[in-house]
Motif scaffolding. Structure first.
Motif, PDB file in Angstrom:
ATOM      1  N   CYS A 154      -2.649   0.416  -3.037  1.00  0.00           N
ATOM      2  CA  CYS A 154      -1.712  -0.156  -2.067  1.00  0.00           C
ATOM      3  C   CYS A 154      -2.147  -1.589  -1.761  1.00  0.00           C
ATOM      4  O   CYS A 154      -3.310  -1.845  -1.444  1.00  0.00           O
ATOM      5  CB  CYS A 154      -1.710   0.678  -0.788  1.00  0.00           C
ATOM      6  SG  CYS A 154      -0.774  -0.075   0.556  1.00  0.00           S
ATOM      7  N   CYS A 157      -3.207  -1.691   2.310  1.00  0.00           N
ATOM      8  CA  CYS A 157      -4.398  -1.044   2.882  1.00  0.00           C
ATOM      9  C   CYS A 157      -5.479  -0.788   1.834  1.00  0.00           C
ATOM     10  O   CYS A 157      -6.607  -0.403   2.177  1.00  0.00           O
ATOM     11  CB  CYS A 157      -4.026   0.261   3.574  1.00  0.00           C
ATOM     12  SG  CYS A 157      -3.526   1.561   2.424  1.00  0.00           S
ATOM     13  N   CYS A 178       1.795   2.051  -0.160  1.00  0.00           N
ATOM     14  CA  CYS A 178       1.742   3.482   0.146  1.00  0.00           C
ATOM     15  C   CYS A 178       2.708   3.821   1.287  1.00  0.00           C
ATOM     16  O   CYS A 178       3.170   2.924   2.010  1.00  0.00           O
ATOM     17  CB  CYS A 178       0.301   3.912   0.462  1.00  0.00           C
ATOM     18  SG  CYS A 178      -0.254   3.446   2.118  1.00  0.00           S
TER      19      CYS A 178
HETATM   20 ZN   LIG Z   1      -1.246   1.350   2.238  1.00  0.00          ZN
END
Ligand SMILES: [Zn+2]
Length: 231
Positions: A154, A157, A178
């Motif tokens: 992702c 994050c 995500c």
């Molecule tokens: Zn993420």
């Protein structure tokens, strides 16, 4: 004035007036340069018909640091006869050279971009599937230009996406997003994702036509975020 001697690829050629040409070259040493070719429309003997796309040229350029340099000499160094004999090869190579013209800034050496383009042209000339090579080159050009797509984690994050699952991908944000980070409208299947990752790492696995085309389209959309591909 500076004399540039380099390997080069022809990215574009346009007619100027009755006798001249303006060519956009990607040189190995100095990156993208626009050059005037005096008498180029008449087929100057110094250039010997060398100004063709897809073959690697050796060029001599007089550069005064202005918008237009002057192409003095060009000869073909590596002929790619097999590539230019197939429509699919010409189309794939042409698409990639067009992207390079839009993505690369002028007068900026692009050693990785140069390597990516030459590898694409050589692979197609040696009989590799043109569309798969185009997908690979497109993903690598994005990375070369600093806009590489992340198919593993992702982009918000950093969480890795498990293998074997489809994932949401956002070309504006530069890769997977995500669900916890909001996801994205576009979803890429796990096979296409694995293929993308392999191609980015220089592997050339067998690939389905559908997955190859998904990656070509994704890469082109990602390029359009960073460069105007229309001109
Ligand atoms: Zn993420």
């Amino acid at each position: 004035m500076r004399r540039i001697e380099s390997e080069a690829l022809l990215l574009r050629s346009i007619e100027l007036g009755e006798t001249d040409l303006v060519v956009t070259l990607l040189t190995e040493t100095d990156g993208k340069l626009a050059c005037i070719v005096r008498g180029g429309r008449r087929g100057s003997h110094r250039l010997g018909g060398a100004l063709e796309p897809f073959h690697t040229m050796h060029v001599a350029i007089d550069d005064r640091g202005r918008d237009l340099s002057t192409l003095r000499e060009a000869r073909i160094e590596r002929v790619r006869g097999r590539l230019v004999s197939t429509l699919e090869g010409v189309e794939a190579a042409g698409a990639c050279l067009r992207w390079a013209r839009h993505l690369f800034p002028v007068r900026t050496p692009e050693p990785q971009g140069w390597t990516t383009l030459v590898a694409l042209l050589d692979a197609i000339d040696e009989g590799a599937p043109p569309r798969r090579e185009l997908a690979a080159a497109a993903l690598c050009l994005l990375t070369d230009a600093g806009y590489g797509l992340d198919f593993e984690r992702c982009v918000r994050c950093g969480k890795p996406c498990p293998h074997g699952r489809p994932a949401a991908i956002d070309t504006v944000r530069g890769g997977l997003v995500c669900q916890a980070c909001g996801g994205a409208r576009r979803v890429i299947g796990s096979d296409a994702r694995l293929l993308a990752y392999a191609l980015q790492n220089g592997e050339r696995p067998e690939a389905s036509t559908d997955d190859v085309e998904i990656l070509v389209a994704l890469a082109e959309d990602a390029m359009a975020v960073h460069a105007d591909l229309a001109s």
